[in-house]
Design a protein around this motif. Structure first.
Motif, PDB file in Angstrom:
ATOM      1  N   PRO A   7     -16.118  -8.367  28.133  1.00 27.22           N
ATOM      2  CA  PRO A   7     -16.761  -7.089  28.415  1.00 27.22           C
ATOM      3  C   PRO A   7     -15.975  -5.874  27.923  1.00 27.22           C
ATOM      4  N   GLY A   8     -14.867  -6.117  27.230  1.00 27.89           N
ATOM      5  CA  GLY A   8     -14.030  -5.029  26.744  1.00 27.89           C
ATOM      6  C   GLY A   8     -12.619  -5.108  27.285  1.00 27.89           C
ATOM      7  N   VAL A   9     -12.113  -6.328  27.369  1.00 28.40           N
ATOM      8  CA  VAL A   9     -10.792  -6.563  27.943  1.00 28.40           C
ATOM      9  C   VAL A   9      -9.707  -6.544  26.870  1.00 28.40           C
ATOM     10  N   MET A  10      -9.954  -7.248  25.763  1.00 27.82           N
ATOM     11  CA  MET A  10      -8.928  -7.408  24.732  1.00 27.82           C
ATOM     12  C   MET A  10      -8.929  -6.211  23.770  1.00 27.82           C
ATOM     13  N   ILE A  11      -7.753  -5.937  23.204  1.00 28.75           N
ATOM     14  CA  ILE A  11      -7.597  -4.818  22.271  1.00 28.75           C
ATOM     15  C   ILE A  11      -8.505  -5.010  21.064  1.00 28.75           C
ATOM     16  N   LEU A  12      -9.004  -3.913  20.532  1.00 25.42           N
ATOM     17  CA  LEU A  12      -9.949  -3.959  19.424  1.00 25.42           C
ATOM     18  C   LEU A  12      -9.250  -4.200  18.085  1.00 25.42           C
ATOM     19  N   TYR A  13      -9.943  -4.946  17.224  1.00 27.97           N
ATOM     20  CA  TYR A  13      -9.473  -5.178  15.857  1.00 27.97           C
ATOM     21  C   TYR A  13     -10.656  -5.129  14.890  1.00 27.97           C
ATOM     22  N   ASN A  14     -11.237  -3.920  14.760  1.00 22.43           N
ATOM     23  CA  ASN A  14     -12.231  -3.681  13.710  1.00 22.43           C
ATOM     24  C   ASN A  14     -11.491  -3.338  12.418  1.00 22.43           C
ATOM     25  N   VAL A  15     -12.113  -3.572  11.265  1.00 19.90           N
ATOM     26  CA  VAL A  15     -11.435  -3.254  10.012  1.00 19.90           C
ATOM     27  C   VAL A  15     -11.999  -1.988   9.380  1.00 19.90           C
ATOM     28  N   SER A  16     -11.132  -1.331   8.639  1.00 20.92           N
ATOM     29  CA  SER A  16     -11.496  -0.213   7.765  1.00 20.92           C
ATOM     30  C   SER A  16     -10.853  -0.455   6.408  1.00 20.92           C
ATOM     31  N   MET A  17     -11.404   0.193   5.396  1.00 22.84           N
ATOM     32  CA  MET A  17     -10.781   0.187   4.087  1.00 22.84           C
ATOM     33  C   MET A  17      -9.650   1.209   4.105  1.00 22.84           C
ATOM     34  N   THR A  18      -8.416   0.762   3.956  1.00 23.34           N
ATOM     35  CA  THR A  18      -7.292   1.702   3.921  1.00 23.34           C
ATOM     36  C   THR A  18      -6.949   1.992   2.462  1.00 23.34           C
ATOM     37  N   VAL A  19      -6.942   3.285   2.119  1.00 27.33           N
ATOM     38  CA  VAL A  19      -6.848   3.722   0.726  1.00 27.33           C
ATOM     39  C   VAL A  19      -5.753   4.783   0.599  1.00 27.33           C
ATOM     40  N   ARG A  20      -4.970   4.694  -0.461  1.00 23.80           N
ATOM     41  CA  ARG A  20      -4.004   5.745  -0.762  1.00 23.80           C
ATOM     42  C   ARG A  20      -4.764   7.053  -1.008  1.00 23.80           C
ATOM     43  N   ASP A  21      -4.297   8.127  -0.375  1.00 21.10           N
ATOM     44  CA  ASP A  21      -5.047   9.382  -0.420  1.00 21.10           C
ATOM     45  C   ASP A  21      -5.129   9.973  -1.822  1.00 21.10           C
ATOM     46  N   ASP A  22      -4.122   9.750  -2.656  1.00 22.13           N
ATOM     47  CA  ASP A  22      -4.196  10.299  -4.004  1.00 22.13           C
ATOM     48  C   ASP A  22      -5.360   9.690  -4.783  1.00 22.13           C
ATOM     49  N   LEU A  23      -5.597   8.394  -4.597  1.00 23.60           N
ATOM     50  CA  LEU A  23      -6.742   7.771  -5.259  1.00 23.60           C
ATOM     51  C   LEU A  23      -8.047   8.194  -4.604  1.00 23.60           C
ATOM     52  N   LEU A  33       0.825  -1.206   0.000  1.00 27.15           N
ATOM     53  CA  LEU A  33       0.000   0.000   0.000  1.00 27.15           C
ATOM     54  C   LEU A  33       0.858   1.255   0.000  1.00 27.15           C
ATOM     55  N   LEU A  34       1.853   1.285   0.861  1.00 28.83           N
ATOM     56  CA  LEU A  34       2.708   2.463   0.959  1.00 28.83           C
ATOM     57  C   LEU A  34       3.507   2.692  -0.320  1.00 28.83           C
ATOM     58  N   ASN A  35       3.902   1.601  -0.978  1.00 28.71           N
ATOM     59  CA  ASN A  35       4.718   1.709  -2.189  1.00 28.71           C
ATOM     60  C   ASN A  35       3.902   1.961  -3.447  1.00 28.71           C
ATOM     61  N   GLY A  36       2.586   1.863  -3.333  1.00 33.38           N
ATOM     62  CA  GLY A  36       1.742   2.068  -4.503  1.00 33.38           C
ATOM     63  C   GLY A  36       1.548   0.831  -5.349  1.00 33.38           C
ATOM     64  N   ASP A  37       1.976  -0.351  -4.855  1.00 34.00           N
ATOM     65  CA  ASP A  37       1.726  -1.586  -5.584  1.00 34.00           C
ATOM     66  C   ASP A  37       0.248  -1.959  -5.537  1.00 34.00           C
ATOM     67  N   ILE A  38      -0.422  -1.557  -4.473  1.00 31.28           N
ATOM     68  CA  ILE A  38      -1.874  -1.658  -4.385  1.00 31.28           C
ATOM     69  C   ILE A  38      -2.416  -0.302  -3.946  1.00 31.28           C
ATOM     70  N   ASP A  39      -3.700  -0.124  -4.144  1.00 27.31           N
ATOM     71  CA  ASP A  39      -4.354   1.136  -3.771  1.00 27.31           C
ATOM     72  C   ASP A  39      -5.204   1.014  -2.518  1.00 27.31           C
ATOM     73  N   VAL A  40      -5.606  -0.216  -2.182  1.00 25.45           N
ATOM     74  CA  VAL A  40      -6.537  -0.391  -1.074  1.00 25.45           C
ATOM     75  C   VAL A  40      -6.445  -1.809  -0.523  1.00 25.45           C
ATOM     76  N   TYR A  41      -6.556  -1.941   0.795  1.00 23.24           N
ATOM     77  CA  TYR A  41      -6.797  -3.236   1.426  1.00 23.24           C
ATOM     78  C   TYR A  41      -7.448  -2.973   2.778  1.00 23.24           C
ATOM     79  N   MET A  42      -8.049  -4.000   3.353  1.00 24.24           N
ATOM     80  CA  MET A  42      -8.696  -3.883   4.652  1.00 24.24           C
ATOM     81  C   MET A  42      -7.665  -4.099   5.758  1.00 24.24           C
ATOM     82  N   GLU A  43      -7.641  -3.170   6.732  1.00 25.92           N
ATOM     83  CA  GLU A  43      -6.705  -3.290   7.848  1.00 25.92           C
ATOM     84  C   GLU A  43      -7.450  -3.096   9.164  1.00 25.92           C
ATOM     85  N   TYR A  44      -6.861  -3.612  10.238  1.00 31.84           N
ATOM     86  CA  TYR A  44      -7.467  -3.608  11.567  1.00 31.84           C
ATOM     87  C   TYR A  44      -6.967  -2.406  12.365  1.00 31.84           C
TER      88      TYR A  44
END
Length: 321
Positions: free
Chosen positions: A251-267, A91-102
C-alpha cells in the motif's frame, strides 16, 4: 511534420528519375523509422547511451539506443557498463551522456539524502532539482513502474489465501503460523529500506526463527517450489510472472524506485523540448505489468534485450516494424 529540419534533401534531375527513385527507396528503408519517433530529427547529434548491468537496465538501455537511432542521432551504444557506481561515474565524467536511473537511488545514494518521499512525483522533483543544482544532471520524465523491494508468496500459499496477500495479511499469517518460512537475502534484515519498513507498517516483528537467508537469485525458485512461504523480490522481476508467484500488495510501504532518463545538462540544452518528449514517449507506457513482461522475455525466455526493446517500440507505434 518534422520537429526540426528534414534529414534528407533530394535534388531531382529529369535525366536521373529512375536512379533517384531507387536511391530514395534505399534511404527510406535504412534511415527513416516511421512511427512517432520519426517525427523528430536529431541528425548530427552525438549521444553515448549507457546502462547498468542487470536485465531491466539492459532493456531500458536498448530502448533508448533504438529510440535515438530512430531520430537520426549518432548513437554510441555503451549499454551494460556495470553497477550503479560505474554507470553514475560514467555519466558524471562524460563517458556517457544518458542512462536510466531510479529516483530512490538518486535521492539516497547519489545525493546522500534521507527520508525520501513516498509520492513518486514529489520524490522525482526533489531529485531533479538537487541533481541539476549540484551536478548538472537532468532527470527527464518518470516511469509509471516502480521496481522496489517487495515480497512474493508461493503459488500454493497464494491459492490457499484466495488470491494475493496484502502486507498486513502476510504479517497476520506469519503471526498465526510460527513455522512460516520467509526467505531474504543477507542485507535485507538490516537495510533501512528493507524488512524494518514492513515491520513498522504492519506492527509485526519477524523473529529470526522465521527467516532463512538465501542468495536473492535463488529466492524466486525456492518460493515457487514452496520451500519459502514468502520471499524477498524486486517487484518488476520477470520471474514473478514466469513462476506464478503472488506479489504481495504494497500500500506504499517500500521506498520508491521509478526510473527517469538522466542526461548531462550540456547535451540536454541542445534539444531540451525534444529530450522531454522522447523520454515521455518511451517511459509513459511502462507500468509494472509491462516492464515485468519485458524483463521476463530476457531473463526467462532468453530473448536478446535489443530485440525486446525494438519490439516494445514497434508495439507502441513509436517506430515501424
Amino acid at each position: 511534420m518534422k520537429h526540426t529540419l528534414s534529414r534528407v534533401t533530394r535534388a531531382v534531375a529529369l535525366s536521373a528519375v529512375v536512379m533517384m527513385v531507387a536511391v530514395g527507396c534505399a534511404t527510406d528503408s535504412e534511415g527513416a523509422s516511421g512511427g512517432e519517433l520519426g517525427e523528430y530529427d536529431l541528425s548530427g547529434l552525438e549521444i553515448a547511451v549507457g546502462s547498468k548491468d542487470f536485465t531491466e537496465q539492459l532493456v531500458l538501455g536498448e530502448i533508448m539506443v533504438a529510440a535515438f537511432e530512430a531520430t537520426g542521432a549518432d548513437v554510441d551504444n555503451k549499454v551494460n557498463l556495470g553497477g550503479t557506481v560505474v554507470a553514475r561515474e560514467a555519466l558524471l565524467n562524460g563517458d556517457i551522456d544518458v542512462y536510466m536511473e531510479y529516483n530512490g537511488t538518486g535521492w539516497t545514494v547519489h545525493l546522500g539524502q534521507e527520508e525520501p518521499s513516498f509520492d513518486p512525483d514529489e520524490l522525482t522533483e526533489g531529485v531533479r532539482g538537487l541533481d541539476l543544482e549540484q551536478n548538472d544532471i537532468r532527470w527527464v520524465s518518470r516511469s509509471p513502474f516502480n521496481n522496489t523491494y517487495g515480497f512474493a508468496s508461493s503459488p500454493e500459499l497464494t491459492e490457499s489465501n484466495g488470491g494475493v496477500f496484502t502486507m498486513q495479511e502476510m504479517a497476520d499469517y506469519m503471526a498465526a503460523n510460527t513455522d512460516t518460512v520467509l526467505c531474504l537475502e543477507s542485507e535485507f534484515p538490516d537495510r533501512p529500506d528493507g524488512l524494518i519498513l514492513f515491520e513498522e507498517a504492519t506492527g509485526y516483528t519477524v523473529p529470526e526463527s522465521q527467516v532463512t537467508i538465501l542468495d536473492l537469485g535463488l529466492i524466486y525458485g525456492e518460493t515457487a517450489d514452496g520451500n519459502c512461504d514468502f520471499g524477498e523480490v524486486f517487484t518488476t522481476d520477470g520471474r514473478i510472472l514466469a513462476l506464478d508467484l503472488g506479489l504481495v500488495d504494497d500500500p506504499g510501504v517500500m521506498i520508491l524506485y521509478n526510473v527517469s532518463m538522466t542526461v548531462r545538462d550540456d547535451l540536454y540544452q541542445e534539444n531540451p523540448g525534444v529530450f522531454d518528449e522522447i523520454a515521455d514517449l518511451i517511459l509513459s507506457p511502462l507500468d509494472n505489468e509491462l516492464m515485468s513482461e519485458l524483463n521476463k522475455r530476457v531473463a526467462v525466455d532468453g530473448e536478446d534485450p535489443e530485440d525486446v526493446a525494438v519490439d516494445y517500440l514497434v508495439s507502441q507505434g513509436l517506430i515501424d516494424g
